[in-house]
Design a protein around this motif. Structure first.
Motif, short mmCIF file in Angstrom:
data_model
loop_
_atom_site.label_atom_id
_atom_site.label_comp_id
_atom_site.label_asym_id
_atom_site.label_seq_id
_atom_site.Cartn_x
_atom_site.Cartn_y
_atom_site.Cartn_z
N GLU A 175 28.53 57.38 68.99
CA GLU A 175 29.20 58.61 69.42
C GLU A 175 28.34 59.81 69.07
N ALA A 176 28.48 60.85 69.89
CA ALA A 176 27.78 62.11 69.64
C ALA A 176 28.66 63.25 70.14
N ALA A 177 28.85 64.24 69.30
CA ALA A 177 29.68 65.39 69.64
C ALA A 177 28.99 66.66 69.19
N ALA A 178 29.34 67.76 69.85
CA ALA A 178 28.74 69.05 69.54
C ALA A 178 29.83 70.11 69.48
N ALA A 179 29.80 70.92 68.43
CA ALA A 179 30.72 72.05 68.27
C ALA A 179 29.93 73.33 68.49
#
Length: 418
Positions: A175-179
């Motif tokens: 998984e990869a997420a960006a804020a």
């Protein structure tokens, strides 16, 4: 390499406020920096740049000066936080890629190096920062907010990005997420400061239980682990995956006790063992390896935590285990005992001393296996022991120096007698 002959030329080319340090394209086949050994491995290793479908995951940072350089790759398991200055103009903010959210999420991450499995970067959250510095978290992050000009302001410009990568124990990114933090740029501003962060979290992990805070508590297991190359201490969340000894069984058969282990409890001296029946048909080397594996367990740790709450990333808070071997000079040696000595000391104040481990020694004692006549048997005892030794210096009460008496009489003290 700058020299007196080419210094003026290099200064003219790279001495301005900003310059392009990137190639025209970020294809994997170009001269872009390639991670060492990434082409030969099928898992990410510590420090290897996180690869994307076109190059690698960019983490802009200040490389030469305070200006942002987009050529900095994000290293696997390397938590980073950077800040840099980027040159901007309100008139052309819509065409500056680094101000758009798409610049940071439009490339998918490779699950493992050189694979076709892609992991998309999702938008975790979007916060809007006002000109006064206050931030408001948007209720929905499904809609991308691209930079645009509004009333002599460039709104929705990226001021900060925080990546969060989730990986497995096999070195695969799942998984990869960006804020994002978006803000507005005034017309008179010629540059902005951007901040970037990246963190990594292993999936399906449980917190490792502590054995004291900070010092060890008597009766709780001694914490132990391994030190992989280039990373912090790795611990098992299970007590039997750390420092253990052979657990005595009812029938005292070593082959039956091979899988039975007991954790080493702080402050508890322990002795356990079993018996092994040896026949003339047994060979020396396989028997010696079997006994050694039984004494040490499936994986004997390399380090022991000096305190009950030592953090895995603080390697200096961990004590390496010293290994000693005692054997005789003969052709066939088999290990028959494992002795673990844990030296500890009281640390801190006299009112509330904390137990701290300062040295751990594991001693393997071997004996000579004599060849038995055909049809004969022999029974040997195999033992494990743990000894805790307090090496604290005795506390002695200290006193301040007694005051010295310095008497001075006035010069006319005996007047009128003298």
């Amino acid at each position: 390499m700058p020299t007196p002959e080419n210094f003026d030329q290099l200064l003219q080319e790279f001495g301005s406020a900003s310059f392009s340090a990137e190639p025209d394209s970020w294809n994997v086949g170009t001269d872009a920096p390639s991670p060492p050994d990434a082409n030969e491995t099928h898992r990410y290793e510590f420090g290897v740049p996180v690869q994307t479908e076109d190059a690698f995951l960019r983490l802009p940072s200040a490389v030469v000066s305070s200006w942002c350089s987009d050529a900095n790759p994000a290293g696997f398991l390397v938590n980073q936080a950077t800040k840099c200055i980027r040159s901007v103009s309100v008139e052309g903010c819509e065409s500056i890629p680094a101000l758009s959210m798409l610049f940071y999420i439009n490339s998918s991450i490779l699950a493992v190096p050189k694979s076709s499995q892609m992991v998309n970067i999702t938008v975790q959250s979007i916060a809007v920062q006002s000109l006064h510095g206050t931030r408001t978290l948007l209720s929905s992050s499904d809609v991308l907010r691209l930079p645009r000009i509004l009333d002599e302001l460039c709104i929705n410009a990226v001021l900060g990005v925080s990546y969060h990568i989730t990986y497995t124990d096999t070195g695969e990114i799942i998984e990869a997420a960006a804020a994002f933090v978006l803000g507005a740029i005034k017309r008179e501003a010629h540059s902005i400061q951007q901040s970037f962060e990246i963190s990594f979290t292993q999936a399906n992990t449980e917190p490792v239980p502590l054995s004291g805070n900070p010092g060890y508590v008597v009766g709780l297991p001694v914490r132990a682990g391994f030190l992989p190359k280039g990373s912090g201490i790795t611990q098992s969340t299970k007590r039997l995956g750390q420092l253990t000894v052979v657990q005595s069984v009812s029938n005292q058969d070593c082959l039956a006790a091979r899988g039975a282990r007991a954790p080493v409890l702080f402050g508890y001296n322990m002795v356990s063992g079993c018996k092994l029946r040896i026949t003339a048909a047994m060979e020396c080397q396989p028997l010696a390896q079997t006994l050694l594996d039984m004494l040490k367990g499936q994986s004997f740790p390399e380090f022991v935590a000096s305190f009950g709450n030592s953090q895995a990333q603080n390697v200096l808070d961990w004590v390496p285990i010293t290994h000693l071997h005692i054997s005789e000079q003969s052709s066939c040696q088999i290990p028959v005992s494992l002795g673990i000595e844990v030296k500890w000391t009281k640390y801190g104040s006299l009112a509330n001393p904390q137990a701290r481990i300062v040295n751990v020694t594991a001693t393997i004692t071997s004996t000579t296996l004599e060849q038995l006549p055909s049809g004969k048997e022999r029974t040997i005892a195999v033992t494990s022991s743990v000894v805790f030794t307090d090496i604290s210096s005795p506390a002695e009460p200290g006193y301040k120096a007694w005051p010295t008496i310095n008497i001075k009489l006035p010069f006319d003290f005996f007047y009128p007698f003298v």
